[in-house]
Design an enzyme around this catalytic site. Structure first.
Site, PDB file in Angstrom:
ATOM      1  N   ASP A 119       0.710  40.779 -45.897  1.00  0.00           N
ATOM      2  CA  ASP A 119      -0.841  40.458 -44.708  1.00  0.00           C
ATOM      3  C   ASP A 119      -0.220  40.181 -43.517  1.00  0.00           C
ATOM      4  O   ASP A 119       0.422  39.866 -43.056  1.00  0.00           O
ATOM      5  CB  ASP A 119      -0.584  39.000 -45.893  1.00  0.00           C
ATOM      6  CG  ASP A 119      -2.515  38.393 -45.608  1.00  0.00           C
ATOM      7  OD1 ASP A 119      -3.369  39.561 -45.586  1.00  0.00           O
ATOM      8  OD2 ASP A 119      -2.405  37.911 -44.433  1.00  0.00           O
ATOM      9  N   GLU A 147      19.650  43.734 -50.297  1.00  0.00           N
ATOM     10  CA  GLU A 147      20.602  42.651 -50.611  1.00  0.00           C
ATOM     11  C   GLU A 147      19.765  43.093 -51.971  1.00  0.00           C
ATOM     12  O   GLU A 147      20.978  42.320 -52.966  1.00  0.00           O
ATOM     13  CB  GLU A 147      20.662  40.965 -50.575  1.00  0.00           C
ATOM     14  CG  GLU A 147      20.585  41.158 -49.007  1.00  0.00           C
ATOM     15  CD  GLU A 147      20.060  39.594 -48.714  1.00  0.00           C
ATOM     16  OE1 GLU A 147      19.534  39.254 -49.644  1.00  0.00           O
ATOM     17  OE2 GLU A 147      20.222  39.491 -47.635  1.00  0.00           O
TER      18      GLU A 147
HETATM   19  C1  BGC Z   1      -6.364  39.656 -45.981  1.00  0.00           C
HETATM   20  C2  BGC Z   1      -7.486  38.679 -46.298  1.00  0.00           C
HETATM   21  C3  BGC Z   1      -7.442  38.245 -45.211  1.00  0.00           C
HETATM   22  C4  BGC Z   1      -6.794  38.150 -44.013  1.00  0.00           C
HETATM   23  C5  BGC Z   1      -6.492  36.372 -43.911  1.00  0.00           C
HETATM   24  C6  BGC Z   1      -5.980  39.878 -44.648  1.00  0.00           C
HETATM   25  O1  BGC Z   1      -4.950  40.653 -44.543  1.00  0.00           O
HETATM   26  O2  BGC Z   1      -6.127  40.657 -47.162  1.00  0.00           O
HETATM   27  O3  BGC Z   1      -8.148  38.187 -47.418  1.00  0.00           O
HETATM   28  O4  BGC Z   1      -8.446  36.918 -44.790  1.00  0.00           O
HETATM   29  O5  BGC Z   1      -5.173  38.906 -44.340  1.00  0.00           O
HETATM   30  O6  BGC Z   1      -4.943  36.030 -43.937  1.00  0.00           O
END
Ligand code: BGC
Length: 578
Positions: free
Chosen positions: A205, A266
Site C-alpha cells: 500500500d 529468503e
Molecule cells: C488504499 C486506500 C487507503 C490508502 C491509505 C491506499 O492505497 O488502497 O484504500 O485509503 O491507501 O492507506
C-alpha cells in the site's frame, strides 16, 4: 493443488477480496474470513489464479481497515489466525495463491508503537518511529507546516504537548519514519510472519510514500486529489517527478524495497510483491525491478476514457515499461478506491464522476446497459494482454457503483474530512449479493433484521451470483468463459503487438496465435478471419457467432479469434473502413 512456480505472478488473474464486504458468516453485517474461506470454491470455479485479501487486521476502521492496529493479527470481528491458515490451506488445495495487503506508510493510532510514542513524550526513541515535529507559534499551537492530508484538512495532528505528528491520510493513520532502522526491521518481520504461514505474495500500500524529506518546505505538497475516475487517487502523483518531492516517490524509497526483496527471496519460491505507487509512468517501473518488488500497478488504463487511441497508448506504455525492467504488466480496471468501471463507462464522456456521486447518481444519467457492455469489452481486452490482471470483487457480476448510499451511512473518511463535499469510495464497497432474494441477498445471515453497515440497494438481487449463474448471456458466465479460454489458450511468455485499425478498432495480436479485437465505436465492423482462424469468445453473447465465416464485430464489443488447429496466418484485422 498449486505447483511450484516462482513466476506464477507474471500472468496471474488475481481477484481482490475486500473482506468486510465479501461474505459474512456471523450475521453481524460485516464480512469475515470464514466468509472468504467458504467462497473459495466459487473463486476457483470462476477461474482465478490468486486471491488478494485487502486488510483483515485489527482496526478501528477509520479508513476501511487501512488503519492497522497490529500487522500480525486478525481483527476478532473477522476471525483469527486459524482462519488465515484455513484460507491458505484451502486456496492452495484449490490451486490458488494468496496475497495479503501490507500497509507500511502508516499504522493506526491504536498500534502499540504509537501508544507508546504518545506515552513516552517528545524526544523519546518511541516517538522516533513516527514523524513528530514541534509546532510553530507560541507553545507550538500551529502545525509545523501547511501540508494537507490526502483525505482533506491538515496533514498534522497535535498531541497536546506542543508537538504534532504527520498523517498523509486520516489523523488515525500516523505516518512511520522510515529512516528509523527499527521501522525497517519491524516490517521485515511482518513479511516473514506472513510468508512463514504460507502467504504467496504481498500488495504494498502507498509504496511511494515511505521516504520523506521533512526539511523540504514545498508548500501544500500533498493535497486531496480526485482523479478522472471520480474517486481518489490513493495518493496524488508527486509534484516533482525526479525523485526529489518531499513526500512521494523519493529515490531513497528504492533502498527500502531492495531490503524487502532480500527478505522475499529468503523463501522458496520467492514471495511476490506488487507496488501500489501512483507515480508518473517513467518512475513506476523502478518499483517493479526484480531487485525490488517485482511488479507495480499500472493505473493509466483505469484512468483512460473509453477510446481506442487512449487505450492503445496506455497499453503500449505499460508493456514497454514493464519489459524494460524484466517485470510483467498489471492490468486493472476497478478496485476498492475507484468508481466501478461499469459505471465509469456508462457516464457521458467528460462527466464529473464526483459530482455525479454527490447527486446520488441522478445527474448526469448513467447508461447502465452501455456501461456494462463496454465494461465487458474492456475486461476481455485486458485479459488478452500479456501480464497479470487484477479483478475487483463484484466486477464479475457487472456491479455498478452504488451512488445513493444514505449520507448518514457513509464510512469513508473522505466524506467527513472533505466536509461533505465528496462522498468517497463506499459505493464500490457495498456487500456482495450472492442470492436473488433472502436476507442480505445471501451476503450473510440477518441477525437482528438490520441492514448491513453500507446498505445493499433493492436491485442488487437481480445481479446476484445466483441470478446470473447458468445464464449463458450473464456477466458471470462471460467471466468464467474468458478465464477458462485464457487458461486453455494463452501461453505465459507470449508477446503481443497492438494494432489500431481506424479510430475505433484495437487489435491485440499475440504470438501464441490468439487475436483479440475490440470495437470501441457504436457501428458493427466486419471481421475477416485469417485462414485457420475461428471466432472464439465474444463479450457480446449474441455476436459474432462462432462458426460464422463472415462475422461482424458489434459496437463496444471484444472478440477473441482462435487458431482452429490448422495454423493461423495473421493477414487480417477488423476492416478499417467499417
Ligand atoms: C488504499 C486506500 C487507503 C490508502 C491509505 C491506499 O492505497 O488502497 O484504500 O485509503 O491507501 O492507506
Amino acid at each position: 493443488m498449486i505447483t511450484p512456480d516462482a513466476d506464477w505472478w507474471r500472468d496471474a488473474v488475481v481477484y481482490q477480496v475486500y473482506p468486510r464486504a465479501f461474505a459474512d458468516t456471523t450475521g453481524d453485517g460485516v464480512g469475515d474470513l470464514g466468509g472468504v474461506r467458504s467462497r473459495l470454491p466459487y473463486l476457483a470455479a470462476l477461474g482465478v489464479d490468486a486471491v488478494w485479501l485487502s486488510p483483515f487486521y485489527p482496526s478501528a476502521l477509520a479508513d476501511g481497515g487501512y488503519d492497522v492496529d497490529d500487522y500480525c493479527a486478525v481483527d476478532p470481528a473477522l476471525g483469527s489466525l486459524d482462519d488465515v491458515d484455513g484460507i491458505l490451506r484451502d486456496a492452495h488445495a484449490l490451486g490458488m495463491r494468496v496475497i495479503v495487503d501490507i500497509v507500511p506508510n502508516h499504522s493506526s493510532d491504536r498500534h502499540a508503537w504509537f501508544r507508546a510514542a504518545l506515552a513516552a513524550g517528545p524526544g523519546s526513541p518511541e516517538r522516533a518511529r513516527y514523524v513528530f515535529r514541534q509546532g510553530r507559534g507560541e507553545a507550538g499551537a500551529l502545525p509545523p507546516n501547511g501540508w494537507t492530508s490526502l483525505f482533506g484538512g491538515s496533514a498534522w495532528h497535535p498531541v497536546g504537548d506542543g508537538t504534532w505528528y504527520l498523517h498523509l491520510f486520516a489523523p488515525e493513520q500516523p505516518d512511520f519514519d522510515w529512516s528509523n532502522p527499527e521501522v525497517r526491521e519491524m516490517f521485515h518481520d511482518v513479511l516473514r510472519f506472513w510468508a512463514d504461514r504460507g502467504v504467496d505474495g504481498f500488495r504494498v500500500d502507498v509504496a511511494h510514500g515511505l521516504a520523506k524529506d521533512l526539511s523540504d518546505p514545498l508548500p501544500g505538497s500533498s493535497s486531496l486529489s480526485m482523479g478522472p475516475v471520480g474517486s481518489m487517487d490513493a495518493a496524488p502523483p508527486p509534484r516533482r517527478a525526479d525523485g526529489t518531492d518531499p513526500l512521494f516517490d523519493r529515490d531513497e524509497v528504492h533502498e527500502i524495497f531492495a531490503g524487502w526483496r532480500r527478505v522475499l527471496d529468503e523463501y522458496d519460491p520467492p514471495r511476490s510483491a506488487v507496488a501500489e505507487a501512483w507515480v508518473p509512468a517513467h518512475r513506476r517501473a523502478l518499483y517493479a525491478r526484480p531487485t525490488e518488488l517485482g511488479q507495480a500497478f499500472e493505473f493509466p488504463l483505469l484512468e483512460s476514457p473509453w477510446c481506442a487511441a487512449a487505450f492503445a497508448e496506455a497499453i503500449r506504455e505499460n508493456l514497454t515499461l514493464a519489459a524494460s525492467v524484466g517485470s510483467s504488466s498489471t492490468w486493472v480496471l476497478s478496485n476498492h478506491d475507484v468508481i466501478r468501471h461499469t459505471t465509469r463507462y456508462g457516464l457521458p464522456p467528460g462527466a464529473d464522476a464526483v459530482a455525479w456521486l454527490m447527486s446520488d447518481g441522478g445527474d448526469p444519467r448513467e447508461d447502465r446497459d452501455r456501461g456494462l457492455r463496454r465494461a465487458r469489452a474492456a475486461t476481455q481486452l485486458i485479459l488478452a494482454l500479456p501480464g497479470s490482471t487484477y479483478l475487483y470483487q463484484g466486477e464479475e457480476l457487472g456491479l455498478p457503483e452504488v451512488p445513493d448510499i444514505p449520507r448518514s451511512a457513509l464510512q469513508d473518511p473522505i466524506w467527513v474530512r472533505s466536509s461533505g463535499s465528496r462522498k468517497g469510495r463506499d459505493g464500490s464497497r457495498v456487500p456482495l449479493p450472492w442470492t436473488s432474494t433472502g436476507p442480505r441477498f445471501g451476503f450473510g445471515p440477518e441477525r437482528d433484521g438490520s441492514a448491513t453497515p453500507l446498505p445493499q440497494p433493492s436491485w442488487f438481487g437481480t445481479l446476484s451470483v445466483e441470478a446470473q449463474t447458468d445464464d449463458p448471456t450473464s456477466t458471470i458466465e462471460f467471466y468464467r468463459s474468458a478465464l477458462t479460454e485464457r487458461r486453455r489458450r494463452f501461453e505465459r511468455a507470449a508477446m503481443c503487438s497492438i494494432v489500431e485499425h481506424g479510430e475505433d478498432v484495437l487489435e491485440v495480436r499475440r504470438s501464441d496465435g490468439v487475436r483479440s479485437l475490440t470495437n470501441f465505436g457504436d457501428v458493427p465492423v466486419p471481421l475477416r478471419l485469417a485462414p485457420g482462424e475461428v471466432v472464439g469468445l465474444s463479450s457480446d453473447p449474441s455476436a459474432p457467432i462462432p462458426g460464422d465465416r463472415a462475422p461482424m464485430l458489434p459496437g463496444e464489443t471484444t472478440a477473441w479469434l482462435f487458431d482452429n488447429g490448422a495454423g493461423v496466418t495473421h493477414t487480417y484485422a477488423a476492416d478499417p473502413q467499417k
